[in-house]
Design an enzyme around this catalytic site. Structure first.
Site, PDB file in Angstrom:
ATOM      1  N   PRO A 137      38.196  19.409  40.729  1.00  0.00           N
ATOM      2  CA  PRO A 137      39.499  18.497  40.019  1.00  0.00           C
ATOM      3  C   PRO A 137      40.284  19.447  38.951  1.00  0.00           C
ATOM      4  O   PRO A 137      40.563  18.982  37.762  1.00  0.00           O
ATOM      5  CB  PRO A 137      38.794  17.298  39.255  1.00  0.00           C
ATOM      6  CG  PRO A 137      37.330  17.887  38.692  1.00  0.00           C
ATOM      7  CD  PRO A 137      36.832  18.768  40.104  1.00  0.00           C
ATOM      8  N   CYS A 138      40.943  20.152  39.588  1.00  0.00           N
ATOM      9  CA  CYS A 138      41.881  21.122  38.514  1.00  0.00           C
ATOM     10  C   CYS A 138      42.848  20.213  38.248  1.00  0.00           C
ATOM     11  O   CYS A 138      43.544  20.616  37.324  1.00  0.00           O
ATOM     12  CB  CYS A 138      42.332  22.273  39.581  1.00  0.00           C
ATOM     13  SG  CYS A 138      42.993  22.069  41.004  1.00  0.00           S
ATOM     14  N   HIS A 139      43.379  19.215  38.747  1.00  0.00           N
ATOM     15  CA  HIS A 139      44.407  18.409  38.395  1.00  0.00           C
ATOM     16  C   HIS A 139      43.959  17.693  37.082  1.00  0.00           C
ATOM     17  O   HIS A 139      44.941  17.117  36.569  1.00  0.00           O
ATOM     18  CB  HIS A 139      44.754  17.298  39.682  1.00  0.00           C
ATOM     19  CG  HIS A 139      43.546  16.361  39.861  1.00  0.00           C
ATOM     20  ND1 HIS A 139      42.616  16.782  40.864  1.00  0.00           N
ATOM     21  CD2 HIS A 139      43.253  15.217  39.627  1.00  0.00           C
ATOM     22  CE1 HIS A 139      41.294  15.719  41.172  1.00  0.00           C
ATOM     23  NE2 HIS A 139      42.049  14.956  40.470  1.00  0.00           N
TER      24      HIS A 139
END
Length: 170
Positions: free
Chosen positions: A136-138
């Site tokens: 989850p780089c978001h």
């Protein structure tokens, strides 16, 4: 020698390309990439030597579909992304950001065991994350809470954060 397999799946972002590596022992494919249309620094089409095998990537496709439907908050998949040891440490730290929460790049550097001075390098590793959505780089924001870069576009980052129902800091 291992075989790289791929498939495509429909998503709210358009057609995602998934790739994985089949281990020589015959186990399940390790997910190597998840790529959205127009994503920076990612292959738009499979490499010539990849083998189309939707069955080998059925579990990642199912879990992503469940995530987009709001029915899944974590992924339970074997992963096989390629990268340097530094990038892998940062990517593994991404896995520790809880669903629905966000952190800053500086907090991520700390979570990855890196110096706060490594924040630019950490940002580069986040930008090179090959497992869009799954890792989850978001959930990583700028120091001031701004929606900074996302390889698949800031609008998609906002969509993912809205899906998860929050942007409070970790």
């Amino acid at each position: 020698m291992s075989t790289t397999v791929f498939t495509f799946m429909e998503s709210p972002f358009g057609r995602l390309m998934l790739s994985g590596v089949l281990p020589e022992d015959g186990g399940p494919a390790g997910l190597a990439t998840v790529t959205a249309p127009g994503q920076k620094y990612a292959l738009a089409e499979p490499a010539d030597d990849w083998v189309h095998d939707p069955d080998a990537l059925a579990a990642p496709a199912t879990q992503l579909t469940e995530y987009f439907a709001g029915e899944r908050t974590t992924f339970e998949l074997p992963l096989a992304p390629g990268g340097t040891d530094f990038r892998k440490r940062v990517w593994e730290a991404l896995d520790r950001i809880p669903y629905g929460e966000t952190i800053t790049y500086g907090q991520l550097a700390d979570l990855a065991g890196e110096s706060p001075r490594a924040v630019r390098a950490v940002g580069g590793a986040v930008g090179a994350n090959p497992l869009l959505i799954v890792r989850p780089c978001h959930r990583v924001l700028g120091a001031n809470g701004a929606l900074t870069g996302f390889a698949a576009g800031v609008d998609r980052k906002r969509w993912l954060l809205d899906l998860e129902g929050g942007t409070s800091l970790f």
